[in-house]
Write an enzyme that holds these catalytic residues in place. Structure first.
Site, short mmCIF file in Angstrom:
data_model
loop_
_atom_site.label_atom_id
_atom_site.label_comp_id
_atom_site.label_asym_id
_atom_site.label_seq_id
_atom_site.Cartn_x
_atom_site.Cartn_y
_atom_site.Cartn_z
N ASP A 106 0.88 -1.17 0.00
CA ASP A 106 0.00 0.00 0.00
C ASP A 106 0.91 1.22 0.00
O ASP A 106 1.47 1.59 1.03
CB ASP A 106 -0.88 -0.03 1.26
CG ASP A 106 -1.64 1.26 1.50
OD1 ASP A 106 -1.74 2.09 0.57
OD2 ASP A 106 -2.13 1.46 2.63
N LYS A 164 2.38 10.78 -4.56
CA LYS A 164 1.21 10.11 -5.12
C LYS A 164 0.24 11.10 -5.79
O LYS A 164 -0.52 10.75 -6.67
CB LYS A 164 0.50 9.36 -4.00
CG LYS A 164 -0.41 8.28 -4.48
CD LYS A 164 -0.81 7.40 -3.33
CE LYS A 164 -2.01 6.56 -3.64
NZ LYS A 164 -2.33 5.69 -2.51
N GLU A 183 -7.84 0.58 -3.99
CA GLU A 183 -7.79 0.60 -2.53
C GLU A 183 -9.12 0.17 -1.87
O GLU A 183 -9.09 -0.62 -0.93
CB GLU A 183 -7.35 1.99 -2.05
CG GLU A 183 -5.85 2.20 -2.28
CD GLU A 183 -5.43 3.65 -2.26
OE1 GLU A 183 -6.23 4.53 -1.91
OE2 GLU A 183 -4.25 3.90 -2.60
N ASP A 242 -13.17 6.19 3.23
CA ASP A 242 -11.75 6.36 3.54
C ASP A 242 -11.51 7.82 3.93
O ASP A 242 -11.50 8.70 3.08
CB ASP A 242 -10.93 5.95 2.31
CG ASP A 242 -9.42 6.04 2.55
OD1 ASP A 242 -9.00 6.63 3.57
OD2 ASP A 242 -8.66 5.52 1.72
#
Ligand SMILES: *[C@@H]1O[C@H](CO)[C@@H](O)[C@H](O)[C@H]1NC(C)=O
Ligand SMILES: *[C@@H]1O[C@H](CO)[C@@H](O)[C@H](O)[C@H]1NC(C)=O
Ligand SMILES: *[C@@H]1O[C@H](CO)[C@@H](O)[C@H](O)[C@H]1NC(C)=O
Ligand SMILES: CC(=O)N[C@H]1CO[C@H](CO)[C@@H](O)[C@@H]1O
Length: 432
Positions: free
Chosen positions: A37, A100, A205, A228
């Site tokens: 991850d 990211k 994810e 999330d």
């Protein structure tokens, strides 16, 4: 026909028996593929253990399982994770994070300018609009791509995994945000390749989080909502799962809502108290930084306690004023109540966009550190009148899920088909 069935039947039986005896007499197989991850703020690596049936998130640095996704170029060389975080204050221009956000994503000059405002490191774009960090160490300037930053983080995770499984690790399954396009996925793969990792599969994810809870095993069609809530962003995805097949039905989010915002509210609340109590503003940089750390600690302890004491010396005030204040959970919830309620906006948006009702949602999975906040859980639970799935540490859920997928693909899980994601063309709805 009959004979074929018999032969097939016997061979499956032989396979099962071989597996059974192997489990009894052979040492447990080494995990062949790791799950990674690579997060915006934290990165983790895990392995699936066939014997225990558990996916373990591995220790990476000084007892920490996940490490901050930070890489710094310093006079001492390249430092990563907690080591990079520790020197960040002294080396802000060469301490790189948020890779990211930039990886595989072309930026216009206007977008680049906007992004630059948020960071103390220097950014530029190449002729295709791809972002590069510009660092300056030991008197020389150097350009670093987001995929290089990713590869340095991945190398650190790879080494940690190798220490744990004591064999070379060269294969991985990785997770990316559901909204990542092909280019962002390709650049993520590139980052892994630079680190000497071959990527067997990239999964979303939210799918990984659902896998962590074993929701792929349910025989009938399930509708799963994954919420999330991290440090700075909220992502909500609605998935349909049947027989190990995942389909993303809808996505919505708010990229300006997360733990940092809750901290900021508490910070402003305390600064106001300081101003009223001592008749002056706190402006000293070090005092402010110190207060910020206390605010983060207070927020964390209010997750499991009713009250938290803030106690720190204000060095810039006369005679090092000792500042003491008790913050109750009720107060923390009050100053953040409008923000907490905003969590429901993308949730109702995704349901609306696929014309589903609250009751149509079978399972709710919570991911991201900020979903530990009791009020956030309560608001979601009240909305659905159903308990969300929270038994797995929300910060490790994606890593656990991606490691389970790695275990399945690596054949650690005999006779289980790996989860498959159906291509989805839904667009993410942004809230503000
Ligand atoms: C800077 O120079 C030192 C001493 O030569 C070296 O150890 C370090 O790796 C260099 N830093 C970087 C980022 O190359
Ligand atoms: C590997 O990681 C697991 C889970 O954290 C731990 O229990 C185990 O002791 C580790 N093994 C080694 C050799 O470090
Ligand atoms: C991503 O990589 C695959 C395989 O190498 C390639 O077929 C595809 O065109 C790439 N997509 C983009 C958008 O670069
Ligand atoms: C509240 C809760 O724990 N709900 C579900 C979480 O996920 C499992 C499947 O692994 C369900 O069985 C629980 O009911």
């Amino acid at each position: 026909m009959g004979a074929t069935f018999i032969i097939l039947g016997t061979s499956i039986l032989a396979l099962l028996l071989a597996g059974y005896f192997a489990q009894i007499y052979l040492p447990p197989p080494k995990p062949k593929i790791v799950g990674i991850d690579l997060g915006t703020t934290y990165s983790c690596v895990g392995v699936y253990h066939a014997v225990t049936g558990n996916a373990d998130v591995l220790e990476v640095q000084d007892g920490h399982k996940c490490i901050p996704s930070i890489v710094a170029f310093s006079e001492d060389g390249i430092v990563v994770g907690y080591k990079a975080l520790a020197q960040a204050d002294h080396n802000p221009k060469n301490t790189l994070y948020d890779a990211k956000r930039f990886i595989g994503k072309p930026h216009t000059q206007i977008e680049l300018k906007e992004a630059q405002k948020q960071y103390s490191f220097k950014l530029e774009a190449d002729e295709y609009g791809m972002i590069r960090y510009v660092v300056s160490v030991n008197g020389t300037e150097r350009k670093v791509t987001p995929e290089e930053v990713g590869s340095i983080l991945l190398s650190t995770l790879k080494e940690a995994a190798e220490r744990n499984v004591t064999v070379p690790v060269t294969k991985a399954v990785m997770s990316v945000p559901a909204e990542f396009d092909d280019l962002q996925r390709n650049y993520t793969r590139k980052a892994a390749n630079i680190a000497g990792l071959e990527v067997f599969r990239i999964i979303n994810e939210p799918t990984a989080a659902a896998l962590a809870y074993g929701l792929h095993k349910h025989p009938s069609l399930q509708t799963i909502l994954v919420v999330d809530l991290g440090g700075g962003t909220l992502d909500v995805s609605l998935l349909s799962v049947q027989g190990g097949m995942f389909l993303t039905q809808a996505m919505a989010g708010n990229n300006r809502l997360g733990g940092q915002d809750f901290n900021q509210r508490l910070m402003l609340y305390l600064l106001d108290i300081i101003n009223r109590r001592y008749g002056r503003d706190l402006v000293d940089k070090e005092d402010l930084q110190n207060l910020r750390l206390h605010v983060e600690a207070a927020k964390l302890s209010l997750t499991y306690k009713d009250r938290a004491e803030i106690h720190l010396p204000l060095e810039s005030f006369p005679e090092k004023t000792e500042f003491k204040e008790v913050v109750t959970r009720t107060k923390f919830e009050e100053i953040n109540s409008d923000l907490f309620k905003k969590v429901l906006e993308p949730i109702s948006k995704v349901l609306e966009s696929v014309e589903l009702l609250k009751d149509d949602v079978d399972e709710i999975v919570l991911v991201g550190g900020s979903t530990r906040i009791p009020k956030v859980r309560e608001i979601i639970q009240t909305y659905f009148n159903k308990k969300p799935n929270t038994s797995i540490d929300p910060e490790a859920a994606v890593a656990v899920g991606v490691s389970i997928q790695a275990g399945i693909i690596g054949g650690m899980w005999p006779l289980t088909v790996s989860a498959v994601e159906l291509p989805s063309r839904v667009r993410k709805i942004q809230m503000s």
